[in-house]
Design a protein around this motif. Structure first.
Motif, short mmCIF file in Angstrom:
data_model
loop_
_atom_site.label_atom_id
_atom_site.label_comp_id
_atom_site.label_asym_id
_atom_site.label_seq_id
_atom_site.Cartn_x
_atom_site.Cartn_y
_atom_site.Cartn_z
N HIS A 169 0.73 -1.21 0.02
CA HIS A 169 -0.07 -0.03 0.25
C HIS A 169 1.05 1.31 0.03
O HIS A 169 1.13 2.03 0.77
CB HIS A 169 -0.98 -0.02 1.37
CG HIS A 169 -1.67 -1.13 1.45
ND1 HIS A 169 -2.62 -1.61 0.63
CD2 HIS A 169 -1.58 -2.17 2.15
CE1 HIS A 169 -3.36 -2.87 0.83
NE2 HIS A 169 -2.44 -3.07 1.90
N PRO A 170 1.48 1.44 -1.12
CA PRO A 170 2.30 2.76 -1.31
C PRO A 170 1.61 3.96 -1.18
O PRO A 170 1.54 4.58 -2.52
CB PRO A 170 3.20 2.44 -2.38
CG PRO A 170 2.64 1.65 -3.25
CD PRO A 170 1.47 0.84 -2.51
N VAL A 171 1.33 4.76 -0.15
CA VAL A 171 0.43 5.80 -0.05
C VAL A 171 1.04 7.07 -0.82
O VAL A 171 0.47 7.62 -1.60
CB VAL A 171 0.07 6.33 1.34
CG1 VAL A 171 -0.75 7.54 1.20
CG2 VAL A 171 -0.75 5.09 1.78
N TRP A 172 2.29 7.05 -0.55
CA TRP A 172 3.28 8.22 -1.15
C TRP A 172 3.28 8.22 -2.87
O TRP A 172 3.70 9.07 -3.55
CB TRP A 172 4.89 7.96 -0.64
CG TRP A 172 5.38 6.73 -0.89
CD1 TRP A 172 6.24 6.57 -2.08
CD2 TRP A 172 5.30 5.59 -0.14
NE1 TRP A 172 6.74 5.28 -1.96
CE2 TRP A 172 6.13 4.74 -0.87
CE3 TRP A 172 4.47 5.33 1.08
CZ2 TRP A 172 6.11 3.39 -0.32
CZ3 TRP A 172 4.89 3.96 1.49
CH2 TRP A 172 5.66 2.95 0.68
N ALA A 173 3.07 6.87 -3.47
CA ALA A 173 2.95 6.94 -4.84
C ALA A 173 1.76 6.90 -5.29
O ALA A 173 1.79 6.77 -6.63
CB ALA A 173 3.90 5.55 -5.32
N ALA A 174 0.83 6.85 -4.49
CA ALA A 174 -0.52 6.73 -4.96
C ALA A 174 -0.90 8.12 -5.63
O ALA A 174 -0.63 9.09 -5.26
CB ALA A 174 -1.74 6.35 -4.19
N GLU A 175 -1.98 8.25 -6.81
CA GLU A 175 -2.38 9.29 -7.30
C GLU A 175 -3.36 9.75 -6.14
O GLU A 175 -3.96 9.02 -5.57
CB GLU A 175 -3.22 9.12 -8.45
CG GLU A 175 -2.29 8.56 -9.70
CD GLU A 175 -1.36 9.71 -10.07
OE1 GLU A 175 -1.50 10.72 -10.17
OE2 GLU A 175 -0.03 9.45 -10.46
N LYS A 176 -3.72 11.37 -6.35
CA LYS A 176 -4.66 11.69 -5.26
C LYS A 176 -6.11 11.13 -5.43
O LYS A 176 -6.59 11.14 -4.26
CB LYS A 176 -5.04 13.32 -5.59
CG LYS A 176 -3.98 14.23 -4.87
CD LYS A 176 -4.32 15.53 -4.90
CE LYS A 176 -3.48 16.39 -4.11
NZ LYS A 176 -3.84 17.59 -3.93
N GLU A 225 -8.21 5.17 -0.83
CA GLU A 225 -8.36 3.73 -1.02
C GLU A 225 -6.95 3.03 -0.52
O GLU A 225 -7.10 2.14 0.30
CB GLU A 225 -8.61 3.41 -2.33
CG GLU A 225 -8.96 1.90 -2.34
CD GLU A 225 -9.38 1.38 -3.84
OE1 GLU A 225 -8.82 0.41 -4.29
OE2 GLU A 225 -10.04 2.34 -4.46
N VAL A 226 -6.00 3.71 -0.81
CA VAL A 226 -4.61 2.97 -0.54
C VAL A 226 -4.36 3.34 1.04
O VAL A 226 -3.91 2.17 1.63
CB VAL A 226 -3.56 3.53 -1.59
CG1 VAL A 226 -1.98 3.01 -1.06
CG2 VAL A 226 -3.61 3.02 -2.78
N GLY A 252 -6.55 3.48 3.18
CA GLY A 252 -7.54 2.57 4.06
C GLY A 252 -6.74 1.14 4.05
O GLY A 252 -6.93 0.50 5.12
N GLY A 253 -6.42 0.82 2.88
CA GLY A 253 -5.58 -0.69 2.93
C GLY A 253 -4.53 -0.62 3.67
O GLY A 253 -4.29 -1.83 4.32
N LEU A 254 -3.60 0.26 3.82
CA LEU A 254 -2.45 0.61 4.52
C LEU A 254 -2.82 0.52 6.17
O LEU A 254 -2.05 -0.35 6.81
CB LEU A 254 -1.73 1.72 4.40
CG LEU A 254 -0.41 2.04 5.26
CD1 LEU A 254 0.53 0.79 5.06
CD2 LEU A 254 0.16 3.54 4.97
N LEU A 255 -4.03 1.37 6.51
CA LEU A 255 -4.28 1.06 7.77
C LEU A 255 -4.85 -0.30 8.22
O LEU A 255 -4.56 -0.56 9.29
CB LEU A 255 -5.44 2.33 8.18
CG LEU A 255 -4.64 3.85 8.02
CD1 LEU A 255 -6.12 4.57 8.15
CD2 LEU A 255 -3.60 4.01 9.14
N GLY A 256 -5.48 -0.60 7.28
CA GLY A 256 -6.11 -2.19 7.65
C GLY A 256 -4.86 -3.28 7.94
O GLY A 256 -4.73 -4.09 8.88
#
Length: 165
Positions: free
Chosen positions: A94-101, A106-107, A109-113
């Motif tokens: 779940h690379p939040v830093w690489a995700a589009e806005k 969604e990313v 949320g996956g990281l937190l899960g």
């Protein structure tokens, strides 16, 4: 009863994830690139590492740790292994830093899960099944020793007073 039910439920995602990584490491290898920059900042060079072996080893740790956790054997050791391996896996998946806005929520949320799974494994790691910790037992032992010393001192004083009279 709750531990009996909760351990297999907590272990199931780790077992599934580990089995997938062991059987199909190629599906997981591209995710290693997601954390190569973070690993480099931590001083770990992933460029010189065989990602297939790394993926399989991490999967094996999660598979075995999940299996042991689910049956209640080596619960603290398996909880530690699962908690510590889940963090880099969560960051890779779940690379939040690489995700589009548009997909960042969604990313995230996956990281937190996934980090929640690491938290659950950390709770299993520290669960003493109702037994007090070593620190608590040492503290109680010291308190009892000090109380006993006080009682002995009082008894000696009473004996001295009785001998004087």
């Amino acid at each position: 009863m709750i531990r009996f039910l909760a351990r297999p439920l907590l272990a199931a995602p780790f077992i599934a994830q580990g089995l997938s990584a062991v059987r199909h490491p190629e599906d997981h290898q591209e995710r290693v690139e997601n954390i190569a920059g973070l690993a480099g900042m931590a001083g770990v060079d992933l460029e010189s590492v065989d990602t297939t072996t790394l993926t399989r080893a991490l999967g094996a740790v999660q598979l075995i740790g999940g299996a042991f956790l689910s049956i209640g054997k080596f619960q603290r050791l398996s909880g530690a292994a699962l908690a510590l391996t889940q963090i880099p896996v969560a960051l890779a998946n779940h690379p939040v830093w690489a995700a589009e806005k548009s997909e960042r929520r969604e990313v995230l949320g996956g990281l937190l899960g996934a980090l929640g799974l690491a938290g659950g494994a950390a709770l299993a790691w520290t669960d003493r099944k109702g037994k007090p910790s070593l620190g608590y037992r040492v503290s109680e032992w010291r308190d009892q020793r000090n109380e006993l010393a006080d009682v002995r001192a009082q008894a000696r004083e009473q004996i001295r007073e009785a001998k004087r009279s």
